[in-house]
Design an enzyme around this catalytic site. Structure first.
Site, PDB file in Angstrom:
ATOM      1  N   GLY A   1     -17.493  30.910 -42.061  1.00  0.00           N
ATOM      2  CA  GLY A   1     -17.911  30.833 -40.662  1.00  0.00           C
ATOM      3  C   GLY A   1     -16.731  30.919 -39.705  1.00  0.00           C
ATOM      4  O   GLY A   1     -16.808  31.563 -38.653  1.00  0.00           O
TER       5      GLY A   1
ATOM      6  N   SER B   1     -22.354  31.180 -42.813  1.00  0.00           N
ATOM      7  CA  SER B   1     -21.462  30.658 -43.843  1.00  0.00           C
ATOM      8  C   SER B   1     -22.278  30.224 -45.051  1.00  0.00           C
ATOM      9  O   SER B   1     -23.333  29.612 -44.912  1.00  0.00           O
ATOM     10  CB  SER B   1     -20.687  29.475 -43.281  1.00  0.00           C
ATOM     11  OG  SER B   1     -19.905  28.888 -44.294  1.00  0.00           O
TER      12      SER B   1
ATOM     13  N   CYS C   1     -14.491  17.883 -39.091  1.00  0.00           N
ATOM     14  CA  CYS C   1     -13.242  18.554 -38.739  1.00  0.00           C
ATOM     15  C   CYS C   1     -12.396  17.671 -37.846  1.00  0.00           C
ATOM     16  O   CYS C   1     -11.180  17.763 -37.838  1.00  0.00           O
ATOM     17  CB  CYS C   1     -13.518  19.854 -38.003  1.00  0.00           C
ATOM     18  SG  CYS C   1     -14.933  20.722 -38.624  1.00  0.00           S
TER      19      CYS C   1
HETATM   20  C1  LIG Z   1     -19.182  24.694 -40.686  1.00  0.00           C
HETATM   21  C2  LIG Z   1     -19.254  25.420 -39.408  1.00  0.00           C
HETATM   22  C3  LIG Z   1     -18.366  26.470 -39.127  1.00  0.00           C
HETATM   23  C4  LIG Z   1     -17.244  26.846 -40.054  1.00  0.00           C
HETATM   24  O1  LIG Z   1     -17.700  27.466 -41.216  1.00  0.00           O
HETATM   25  P1  LIG Z   1     -16.718  27.536 -42.497  1.00  0.00           P
HETATM   26  O2  LIG Z   1     -17.430  28.423 -43.448  1.00  0.00           O
HETATM   27  O3  LIG Z   1     -16.598  26.131 -42.995  1.00  0.00           O
HETATM   28  O4  LIG Z   1     -15.426  28.099 -42.043  1.00  0.00           O
HETATM   29  C5  LIG Z   1     -18.511  27.143 -37.932  1.00  0.00           C
HETATM   30  N1  LIG Z   1     -19.484  26.811 -37.059  1.00  0.00           N
HETATM   31  C6  LIG Z   1     -20.351  25.819 -37.296  1.00  0.00           C
HETATM   32  C7  LIG Z   1     -21.421  25.525 -36.293  1.00  0.00           C
HETATM   33  C8  LIG Z   1     -20.265  25.084 -38.467  1.00  0.00           C
HETATM   34  O5  LIG Z   1     -21.121  24.086 -38.686  1.00  0.00           O
END
Ligand SMILES: *Cc1c(COP(=O)(O)O)cnc(C)c1O
Length: 390
Positions: free
Chosen positions: A69, A197, A323
């Protein structure tokens, strides 16, 4: 263990691992090679691409695999910024985006771009009138998330898409939390780019995708070989992509029943906590929220301490977002919906998943109020408050 942190990540299903296994072992070829074990890999990647496209209402050649993501968000935002720099330098987003979006926008601000961060109301919804009023002749991108990862609020994506289309501005949405919980149709919803993701939908970590509408100009982000039709270099994460495709198929299987069950459990959990804990408030939209999301502020306690005590009882939850925990700044999302610092600090997020059960919900409803009470009994602030209110 009770795992109520599915917004942070989800357990991988055995069916997903089974689908991946051959691509980690005997079918190890590089998909760019011409011999058979390599071509089998290429075919497997294309099948995953077909599956993912199908559930988004997209065409397979509009899906590009990424490392997750975060990369998808970076690519969409920086890719548009570069491709449209002759047209303008203005980007519109919201104050409650994931850091992958916020920090990409802040990076661009250091390089001459201007960014409008739209306010949200007390439920976390962007104001469409403010969106319209913020559009300039130089606006080159609107990026607003589909659903928020902390408070679960679902944004009016279709209306935003319509406004973007009327003004001929590309619309990107971070749908990482929405995928698997909402039926998405990029055509009907006028979405030009969408991030997703795998590890948020019971697939493997380190793989994701960006949908880019055919014909949209987006600069390349990862330079390298000719993979992903020349737009995203790097040898494909074949097993990861296969697992992602399988996870996508499974997450939309028995969809209506699964979501109804999640909504039922989530509502039980919210009711159970609010009925048993005074001075507690639900954050996020009361109804228009993700099926799995519970986010509650408890006055006179620290969310981080609640998490530790929950963990001692085998319950995994989160405060704000994973995070940002580790830093003591309160969540930008909770501050944006108008919570004062102390209430933002006393917030706990619990996110259910496919394996969550009524028994788990009951156990949390039984244990959490006692934890909050124990902490309040030690709080001088609470003591003072109780004295005053007598
Ligand atoms: C988890 C998340 C991401 C990041 O995705 P990753 O695959 O962990 O890098 C981005 N946006 C939202 C809304 C998320 O919940």
């Amino acid at each position: 263990m009770i795992y109520f942190d599915h917004a942070a990540t989800t357990p991988m299903k055995t069916e997903v691992l089974d689908a991946m296994m051959p691509y980690l072992t005997q079918n190890f070829g590089n998909p760019s090679s011409i011999y058979q074990i390599a071509q089998l890999n290429k075919k497997a990647i294309d099948e995953a691409r077909d599956t993912i496209a199908k559930y988004l209402g997209a065409k397979p050649n509009e899906i590009y695999f990424t490392s997750g993501g975060t990369e998808s968000d970076n690519w969409a935002i920086k890719g548009i910024a570069e491709a449209y720099k002759e047209k303008g330098n203005h980007i519109i987003t919201s104050k409650i985006e994931h850091h992958a979006v916020i920090h990409s926008c802040e990076y661009l601000e250091k390089h001459g771009y201007e960014v409008t961060y739209l306010d949200v109301d007390e439920n976390g919804v962007v104001d469409l009138e403010q969106l319209k009023a913020s559009i300039r002749p130089t606006t080159i991108l609107i990026t607003i998330m589909y659903a928020n990862n902390e408070i679960g609020t679902i944004m009016p994506v279709e209306e935003i898409g319509r406004i973007a289309k009327e003004h001929d501005i590309p619309f990107h949405t971070d749908a990482v939390q929405a995928v698997g919980q909402i039926k998405i149709d990029v055509v009907k919803q006028n979405i030009d780019m969408l991030s997703l993701s795998s590890h948020k939908i019971n697939g493997p970590k380190g793989v994701g995708a960006l949908f880019i509408r055919r014909g949209l100009k987006v600069a390349q982000f990862i330079h390298g070989g000719g993979q992903e039709r020349g737009r995203r270099g790097g040898t494909e994460n074949v097993a990861g992509i296969v697992g992602f495709g399988k996870a996508m198929e499974l997450t939309y299987r028995n969809f209506d029943k699964k979501i109804a069950n999640l909504v039922y459990l989530r509502s039980k959990l919210i009711e159970g906590i609010l009925n048993n804990v005074p001075y507690a408030k639900l954050n996020g939209h009361p109804t228009n929220r993700l099926a799995n999301n519970v986010n509650i502020s408890f006055e006179f306690v620290e969310g981080e301490s609640v998490l530790l005590l929950l963990d001692m009882q085998g319950i995994c939850a989160s405060s704000g977002s994973a995070c940002t925990s580790g830093s003591l700044d309160p969540s930008h999302v909770l501050l944006s919906i108008g919570l004062p610092h102390e209430k933002a600090h006393g917030s706990v997020r619990m996110t259910l998943g496919e394996g969550s059960t009524q028994e788990e919900v009951d156990e949390v409803i039984e244990k959490l109020p006692a934890i909050i009470k124990r902490m309040r009994d030690m709080s001088p602030l609470y003591e003072e408050f109780m004295k005053k209110s007598k």
